[in-house]
Design a protein around this motif. Structure first.
Motif, mmCIF file in Angstrom:
data_model
loop_
_atom_site.group_PDB
_atom_site.id
_atom_site.type_symbol
_atom_site.label_atom_id
_atom_site.label_comp_id
_atom_site.label_asym_id
_atom_site.label_seq_id
_atom_site.Cartn_x
_atom_site.Cartn_y
_atom_site.Cartn_z
ATOM 1 N N ARG A 135 -42.351 27.141 14.662
ATOM 2 C CA ARG A 135 -41.800 26.740 13.356
ATOM 3 C C ARG A 135 -40.842 25.561 13.519
ATOM 4 O O ARG A 135 -40.806 24.628 12.719
ATOM 5 N N TRP A 136 -40.097 25.594 14.620
ATOM 6 C CA TRP A 136 -39.121 24.515 14.858
ATOM 7 C C TRP A 136 -39.847 23.181 15.106
ATOM 8 O O TRP A 136 -39.509 22.149 14.534
ATOM 9 N N LEU A 137 -40.900 23.262 15.957
ATOM 10 C CA LEU A 137 -41.649 22.025 16.239
ATOM 11 C C LEU A 137 -42.321 21.512 14.971
ATOM 12 O O LEU A 137 -42.392 20.308 14.733
ATOM 13 N N GLY A 138 -42.801 22.465 14.148
ATOM 14 C CA GLY A 138 -43.498 22.087 12.919
ATOM 15 C C GLY A 138 -42.591 21.382 11.929
ATOM 16 O O GLY A 138 -43.046 20.557 11.144
ATOM 17 N N ARG A 139 -41.287 21.668 11.994
ATOM 18 C CA ARG A 139 -40.368 21.077 11.020
ATOM 19 C C ARG A 139 -40.020 19.615 11.340
ATOM 20 O O ARG A 139 -39.337 18.955 10.595
ATOM 21 N N GLY A 140 -40.499 19.157 12.485
ATOM 22 C CA GLY A 140 -40.287 17.730 12.785
ATOM 23 C C GLY A 140 -39.050 17.493 13.603
ATOM 24 O O GLY A 140 -38.409 18.428 14.078
ATOM 25 N N ARG A 141 -38.715 16.197 13.705
ATOM 26 C CA ARG A 141 -37.736 15.748 14.682
ATOM 27 C C ARG A 141 -36.282 16.061 14.318
ATOM 28 O O ARG A 141 -35.934 16.219 13.145
ATOM 29 N N GLN A 142 -35.538 16.189 15.389
ATOM 30 C CA GLN A 142 -34.075 16.155 15.300
ATOM 31 C C GLN A 142 -33.420 17.328 14.585
ATOM 32 O O GLN A 142 -32.269 17.229 14.190
ATOM 33 N N ARG A 143 -34.182 18.432 14.321
ATOM 34 C CA ARG A 143 -33.492 19.621 13.789
ATOM 35 C C ARG A 143 -32.853 20.363 14.954
ATOM 36 O O ARG A 143 -33.394 20.380 16.054
ATOM 37 N N ASN A 144 -31.721 21.042 14.678
ATOM 38 C CA ASN A 144 -31.091 21.793 15.761
ATOM 39 C C ASN A 144 -32.038 22.890 16.250
ATOM 40 O O ASN A 144 -32.770 23.475 15.454
ATOM 41 N N PRO A 145 -32.051 23.176 17.535
ATOM 42 C CA PRO A 145 -32.987 24.181 18.062
ATOM 43 C C PRO A 145 -32.601 25.584 17.584
ATOM 44 O O PRO A 145 -31.431 25.841 17.299
#
Ligand code: ADP
Length: 438
Positions: free
Chosen positions: A53-63
């Motif tokens: 889900r994190w990778l799907g949300r795209g760049r630069q979001r906090n892990p």
């Protein structure tokens, strides 16, 4: 072991201990172990889902928050991602700056692929070459800039020297074009408006030619009067010496004017000499005999080799170049010294004219400059021997116009060898009677 792996190992050990304790207390150890395995699988499944889900949300979001090895994976990946975006930003900035600077350049710049298709060009290129970025990107350059010279240049794939073409935007303007290969099979093409520079060069050439031409007639008159005075003028004995000096200086000025005229003629003519078959062996024999007659110091002159090979070119130019080399050998070799002249066919189909002398020689540091106009190693010696300082400049020009090159080898105090090498496509083998050697 790293902290994350340690936590993971503790978790596994705790889970295993809990399952074994449950089995010991309540029996059915197998079920307890299966439940522990299921809990472990469940944890990994939840973490994988978080990652996806994190990778799907795209760049630069906090892990996502996590502990153990998953926390480490999230943090490492986040760090890598940050580094990648930073580098990408930096590269984009470099490309933007490059495009901005080339767009501001007054010279037309184009990026071409291996087939010379236009991938990018700046606004100066649009203006100079009548291109439009909407219409022409992706098209081969030679299709849009219609110039046989440019087409031949692109075809030849030898881009060391720039070429001059007419501007497609304005026939009266000249552009210098140059291709610079870079990267993997890409080219940077530069087009510069050189109309002004060419105009100035033409002006300088015309000025030298006109001035020399204007000087020729008064010099002829002066030389004529001096000659009659020397022969039967009513002059006293004390005038003999000054008169001879005046004649010498007039002769020098005449040679200078003739050489200047010859050079400007060579410069204004086409880049390539004509293609008449010049009977070089007979011409060399004439040069040899004339030089021998002119040689007042009595050198040991030899014509050692003279093969029946002609050259496609201009006879008067070749005569001038070859005789300049022979006269130089006479000029810079002490009286009685040996001078050898030869002309032969090379193994590669070309031909060479060589003058080897046993004269004063030339120090290596001077060699790159001796074909420049008025470059003399010893000015006084050159002048006293009647040199103009233009001989080798004429030789260089003549050879260039015949696709030939000049090779010079020299050892100070021992002598010099000047060799003119003609390419095979300028050479014709003939069945002429052999020229007498001496
Ligand atoms: P110049 O009229 O002075 O001989 P050139 O252009 O013919 O002018 O030659 C340039 C210079 O190169 C000469 O001044 C001389 O110093 C040197 N040079 C040319 N040919 C020879 C030679 N065969 N031996 C030694 N020096 C030479």
């Amino acid at each position: 072991m790293r902290k994350a792996w340690l936590a993971e190992a503790y978790f596994l050990a705790g889970l295993l201990a809990l399952a074994l304790l449950g089995g010991w207390l309540f029996g059915a150890t197998g079920w307890w172990l299966s439940a522990a395995l299921l809990a472990l699988l469940g944890r990994h499944f939840v973490q994988l889902r978080k990652l996806e889900r994190w990778l799907g949300r795209g760049r630069q979001r906090n892990p996502p928050e996590s502990w153990g090895i998953w926390g480490e994976v999230f943090d490492d990946y986040f760090r890598l991602q940050k580094r990648y975006y930073k580098r990408k930003k930096r590269l984009a900035k470099v490309i933007r700056e490059f495009r901005e600077s080339t767009a501001a350049m007054p010279d037309g710049s184009l990026v071409l692929d291996g087939e010379h298709r236009m991938l990018w060009f700046n606004s100066a290129a649009e203006r100079l070459l009548c291109l439009s970025s909407k219409r022409d990107l992706g098209q081969p350059l030679a299709n849009l800039v219609r110039s046989p010279t440019l087409a031949a240049y692109l075809e030849a794939r030898a881009y060391d020297e720039p070429i001059i073409i007419r501007s497609p935007a304005d026939e009266t303007r000249s552009l210098s074009a140059r291709l610079i290969p870079y990267g993997s099979n890409q080219y940077l093409a530069l087009f510069r408006d050189v109309t002004k520079i060419l105009g100035l060069q033409a002006m300088r050439r015309d000025f030298v030619a006109n001035a020399s031409h204007e000087l020729r007639s008064p010099l002829t008159v002066l030389a004529g009067y001096l000659e009659s005075l020397a022969e039967d003028g009513p002059l006293t004995e004390e005038w003999r010496e000054p008169l001879q000096e005046m004649q010498r200086q007039t002769r020098r000025m005449t040679s200078l004017v003739e050489d200047l005229l010859e050079l400007s003629r060579l410069e204004t003519e086409d880049e390539q000499a004509g293609d008449q078959s010049v009977a070089v062996p007979a011409m060399i024999r004439r040069i040899f005999d004339d030089s021998r007659l002119q040689d007042s110091s009595g050198h040991d002159l030899h014509l050692t080799r003279c093969e029946p090979v002609n050259v496609l070119g201009a006879e008067n130019e070749l005569y001038s170049a070859f005789s300049n080399l022979v006269l130089n050998a006479i000029r810079y070799t002490p009286a009685g010294g040996r001078i050898e002249v030869s002309w032969w066919r090379e193994d590669d189909g070309g031909a060479s004219f060589e003058v080897a002398d046993g004269g004063i020689g030339i120090e290596e540091r001077h060699l790159p400059f001796i074909t420049q106009r008025f470059y003399r190693i010893d000015s006084a010696r050159s002048r006293s021997k009647g040199g103009t300082g233009l001989g080798l400049a004429i030789v260089k020009h003549v050879l260039q116009r015949h696709g030939a090159r000049l090779e010079v080898e020299s050892t100070p105090g021992q002598g010099s060898t000047f060799r003119c090498r003609f390419p095979a496509d300028r050479v014709v083998v003939v069945s002429a009677p052999p020229v007498a050697l001496s």
